[in-house]
Scaffold this motif. Structure first.
Motif, PDB file in Angstrom:
ATOM      1  N   GLU A 136     -13.821 -31.715  16.228  1.00 56.27           N
ATOM      2  CA  GLU A 136     -15.173 -31.169  16.348  1.00 56.27           C
ATOM      3  C   GLU A 136     -15.273 -29.713  15.899  1.00 56.27           C
ATOM      4  N   ARG A 137     -14.133 -29.119  15.531  1.00 54.67           N
ATOM      5  CA  ARG A 137     -14.080 -27.710  15.099  1.00 54.67           C
ATOM      6  C   ARG A 137     -14.637 -26.767  16.172  1.00 54.67           C
ATOM      7  N   VAL A 138     -14.053 -26.873  17.345  1.00 56.34           N
ATOM      8  CA  VAL A 138     -14.425 -26.015  18.467  1.00 56.34           C
ATOM      9  C   VAL A 138     -13.270 -25.059  18.749  1.00 56.34           C
ATOM     10  N   PRO A 139     -13.516 -23.743  18.837  1.00 55.79           N
ATOM     11  CA  PRO A 139     -12.424 -22.808  19.139  1.00 55.79           C
ATOM     12  C   PRO A 139     -11.860 -23.026  20.542  1.00 55.79           C
ATOM     13  N   VAL A 140     -10.541 -22.892  20.645  1.00 57.37           N
ATOM     14  CA  VAL A 140      -9.833 -23.085  21.913  1.00 57.37           C
ATOM     15  C   VAL A 140      -8.967 -21.859  22.186  1.00 57.37           C
ATOM     16  N   VAL A 141      -9.134 -21.266  23.352  1.00 58.62           N
ATOM     17  CA  VAL A 141      -8.346 -20.092  23.735  1.00 58.62           C
ATOM     18  C   VAL A 141      -7.437 -20.479  24.898  1.00 58.62           C
ATOM     19  N   PRO A 142      -6.122 -20.579  24.671  1.00 60.49           N
ATOM     20  CA  PRO A 142      -5.203 -20.865  25.782  1.00 60.49           C
ATOM     21  C   PRO A 142      -5.184 -19.694  26.767  1.00 60.49           C
ATOM     22  N   ARG A 143      -5.076 -20.013  28.055  1.00 65.49           N
ATOM     23  CA  ARG A 143      -5.092 -18.963  29.080  1.00 65.49           C
ATOM     24  C   ARG A 143      -4.065 -19.259  30.158  1.00 65.49           C
ATOM     25  N   GLY A 144      -3.298 -18.231  30.511  1.00 65.00           N
ATOM     26  CA  GLY A 144      -2.374 -18.323  31.626  1.00 65.00           C
ATOM     27  C   GLY A 144      -2.965 -17.645  32.842  1.00 65.00           C
ATOM     28  N   GLY A 145      -2.312 -16.598  33.328  1.00 64.24           N
ATOM     29  CA  GLY A 145      -2.772 -15.912  34.530  1.00 64.24           C
ATOM     30  C   GLY A 145      -3.830 -14.861  34.291  1.00 64.24           C
ATOM     31  N   GLY A 146      -4.157 -14.571  33.028  1.00 61.79           N
ATOM     32  CA  GLY A 146      -5.172 -13.565  32.725  1.00 61.79           C
ATOM     33  C   GLY A 146      -4.740 -12.152  33.027  1.00 61.79           C
ATOM     34  N   THR A 147      -3.423 -11.908  33.046  1.00 66.51           N
ATOM     35  CA  THR A 147      -2.906 -10.584  33.400  1.00 66.51           C
ATOM     36  C   THR A 147      -2.599  -9.718  32.185  1.00 66.51           C
ATOM     37  N   GLY A 148      -2.919 -10.194  30.989  1.00 61.96           N
ATOM     38  CA  GLY A 148      -2.623  -9.442  29.776  1.00 61.96           C
ATOM     39  C   GLY A 148      -3.439  -8.163  29.673  1.00 61.96           C
ATOM     40  N   LEU A 149      -3.029  -7.292  28.753  1.00 60.72           N
ATOM     41  CA  LEU A 149      -3.653  -5.975  28.607  1.00 60.72           C
ATOM     42  C   LEU A 149      -4.198  -5.727  27.211  1.00 60.72           C
ATOM     43  N   SER A 150      -4.277  -6.771  26.381  1.00 53.66           N
ATOM     44  CA  SER A 150      -4.744  -6.584  24.999  1.00 53.66           C
ATOM     45  C   SER A 150      -5.885  -7.528  24.621  1.00 53.66           C
ATOM     46  N   GLY A 151      -6.493  -8.187  25.581  1.00 55.22           N
ATOM     47  CA  GLY A 151      -7.593  -9.091  25.275  1.00 55.22           C
ATOM     48  C   GLY A 151      -7.164 -10.381  24.616  1.00 55.22           C
ATOM     49  N   GLY A 152      -5.905 -10.763  24.771  1.00 53.08           N
ATOM     50  CA  GLY A 152      -5.389 -11.940  24.090  1.00 53.08           C
ATOM     51  C   GLY A 152      -6.006 -13.244  24.535  1.00 53.08           C
ATOM     52  N   CYS A 153      -6.504 -13.321  25.784  1.00 49.94           N
ATOM     53  CA  CYS A 153      -7.089 -14.575  26.265  1.00 49.94           C
ATOM     54  C   CYS A 153      -8.607 -14.502  26.370  1.00 49.94           C
ATOM     55  N   VAL A 154      -9.206 -13.500  25.739  1.00 54.89           N
ATOM     56  CA  VAL A 154     -10.663 -13.380  25.746  1.00 54.89           C
ATOM     57  C   VAL A 154     -11.262 -14.368  24.748  1.00 54.89           C
ATOM     58  N   PRO A 155     -12.213 -15.212  25.161  1.00 57.38           N
ATOM     59  CA  PRO A 155     -12.836 -16.164  24.234  1.00 57.38           C
ATOM     60  C   PRO A 155     -13.891 -15.484  23.366  1.00 57.38           C
ATOM     61  N   GLN A 156     -13.434 -14.711  22.432  1.00 58.36           N
ATOM     62  CA  GLN A 156     -14.289 -13.855  21.602  1.00 58.36           C
ATOM     63  C   GLN A 156     -15.420 -14.632  20.929  1.00 58.36           C
TER      64      GLN A 156
END
Length: 478
Positions: free
Chosen positions: A73-93
């Motif tokens: 379906e061409r839907v973006p997927v953002v994997p997420r762990g504990g959300g403790t990162g400091l660089s916005g890596g798990c932000v669903p931009q």
């Protein structure tokens, strides 16, 4: 079209399909519940973005089915762990789906013969350590917040203060199970210590920040239980003699478990935040030396050696924490610095340098702070050269943080950040040692990598994720 790719919005038909895969209770669409998945621990609150839906699979098979559907379906997927990162890596931009691994938190096996643990990606660091220690082993690396999850630690190649002696996450990962954007499952490595069998795809996924695949399971190398430990807090009047003592300690006193440098300013702020006292008040810079050894005699020898080196290099004193309670208090204050100053932090830098360059780089940062009348607290890992400068919207005066005299000029913080990155690059450094690139550092990737290297990375991304659905817009633009 978002981010150079044509992406589909999440609609009812898609969420119905997701519910068939993971169950109705594990597809979240209520805005109040989605907000908890919109950001991480980065001070850049402006980058937070609410996902269109959150899906919480419980097995690798469910992860694979979700990714197959999202890819079709061409839907973006953002994997997420504990959300403790400091660089916005798990932000669903770009909106789309957040794929949370929180339900996948099982320990499958502790293999005593091979000294390995096989666990799911959603297991927290705290839970992992408990499971490991109950079986008589240990996992010495301590890469940050204990709420972080194993998959996220691997995806960012997390480090931490003990990386000096025991290495970061990369050195302890023996095997991975990874689901590609297509839904295909790769099983890489295993319980092997050595392999020269083709390209090392295992290490390609470590530090890839969820842009190449979703880590669902990991085989982690364990060690024997930690031996006797002792912590030394060593005050200096200036950072230069403190950093000059570091190579002498490493050469003459063996390899400490941790070797940190930290300023009096952030210690003062954290003491007030926790209402706990650091063991000494003299000096402006401290070395924090954590030693481990198999016997009391060896621990005493290492402690005396480190103390003599530091005193010979100009240390004012040596405080010895030889009980668990004293060590825990020191480590708590050190580990809670960011929590104490987070409210006024604009951004956190994560520069990694040759350790011989730390003192000159910190002097450069302090010169910038004086020139602009700002507070730029800088501390980090003296043993491995990973330096954390915090750009603050406050100043430090009369022993405590104080509000700035009016708003900062437009663009000042960005220009300071670039000045510091330029200095780091001139000293052979890179822009991230352990936090990753994510969204926050993406515009500044050119300080470390030339365009040819980035193009090669884009090519790798295209091989693993041809439709660009996995964590799009992180590390580099499509």
């Amino acid at each position: 079209m978002r981010g150079g790719f044509h992406y589909r919005r999440v609609d009812k038909a898609l969420t119905d399909g997701l519910k068939e895969i993971v169950g109705r209770d594990n597809v979240l669409i209520d805005p109040d519940r989605l907000d908890a998945y919109s950001g991480d621990e980065s001070p850049h609150r402006e980058i937070a973005r609410r996902p269109e839906a959150v899906v919480r699979p419980g097995t690798t098979e469910e992860v694979a089915a979700v990714l197959r559907l999202a890819s079709e379906e061409r839907v973006p997927v953002v994997p997420r762990g504990g959300g403790t990162g400091l660089s916005g890596g798990c932000v669903p931009q770009l909106g789309g789906l957040v794929l949370s691994l929180e339900r996948m938190n099982r320990v499958f096996e502790i293999d005593a013969a091979n000294q390995t643990a096989e666990v799911e990606a959603g297991l927290t660091l705290a839970g992992f350590n408990v499971a490991v220690e109950e079986t008589g082993f240990s996992f010495p690396p301590h890469p940050g917040d204990e709420g972080a999850m194993i998959g996220g630690l691997i995806a960012t190649n997390a480090g931490g203060c003990r990386a000096l002696k025991y290495g970061g996450i990369r050195q302890h990962v023996r095997g991975l199970e990874v689901v590609l954007a297509s839904g295909d499952v790769l099983r890489l490595g295993g319980k092997l210590v050595k392999s020269s069998t083709g390209y090392n795809l295992l290490h390609l996924f470590i530090g890839s920040e969820g842009t190449l695949g979703v880590i669902t399971r990991a085989t982690i190398q364990l060690l024997q239980p930690l031996r006797l430990t002792r912590t030394l807090v060593i005050p200096f009047e200036d950072i230069a003699p403190a950093i000059e003592a570091v190579p002498l300690i490493l050469r003459e006193s063996g390899l400490p478990m941790a070797l940190e440098f930290v300023g009096r300013d952030v210690i003062t702020a954290t003491e007030a935040h926790l209402r706990k006292n650091w063991p000494c008040a003299s000096g402006t810079t401290y070395l924090l030396v954590i030693l481990d050894a198999p016997t009391e005699d060896e621990l005493e020898r290492l402690s005396l050696s480190a103390a003599e080196i530091c005193l010979g290099s100009g240390a004012l004193d040596v405080y010895v924490a030889d009980t668990a309670a004293k060590q825990d208090r020191i480590l708590e204050i050190r580990s809670k610095i960011y929590e104490a100053i987070k409210a006024d932090t604009v951004t956190i830098l994560d520069i990694s340098l040759p350790r011989s360059e730390i003192a000159a780089h910190v002097k450069f940062v302090r010169d910038i702070a004086r020139r602009h009348g700002l507070w730029l607290p800088t501390f980090g890992h003296a043993g491995d050269g990973n330096v954390h400068t915090h750009i603050m919207k406050s100043r430090f005066k009369d022993g405590r943080p104080r509000p700035m005299d009016g708003p900062a000029p437009a663009g000042l913080f960005d220009e300071i950040k670039r000045e510091i990155y330029r200095d780091g690059k001139s000293r052979g450094g890179v822009i991230s040692g352990e936090h990753g690139i994510g969204l926050v550092k993406k515009p500044l990737l050119a300080f470390s990598l030339d365009e040819r290297q980035v193009e090669m990375m884009r090519g790798i991304k295209k091989v693993f994720d041809p439709r660009g659905i996995l964590n799009p817009g992180k590390v580099f633009d499509p």
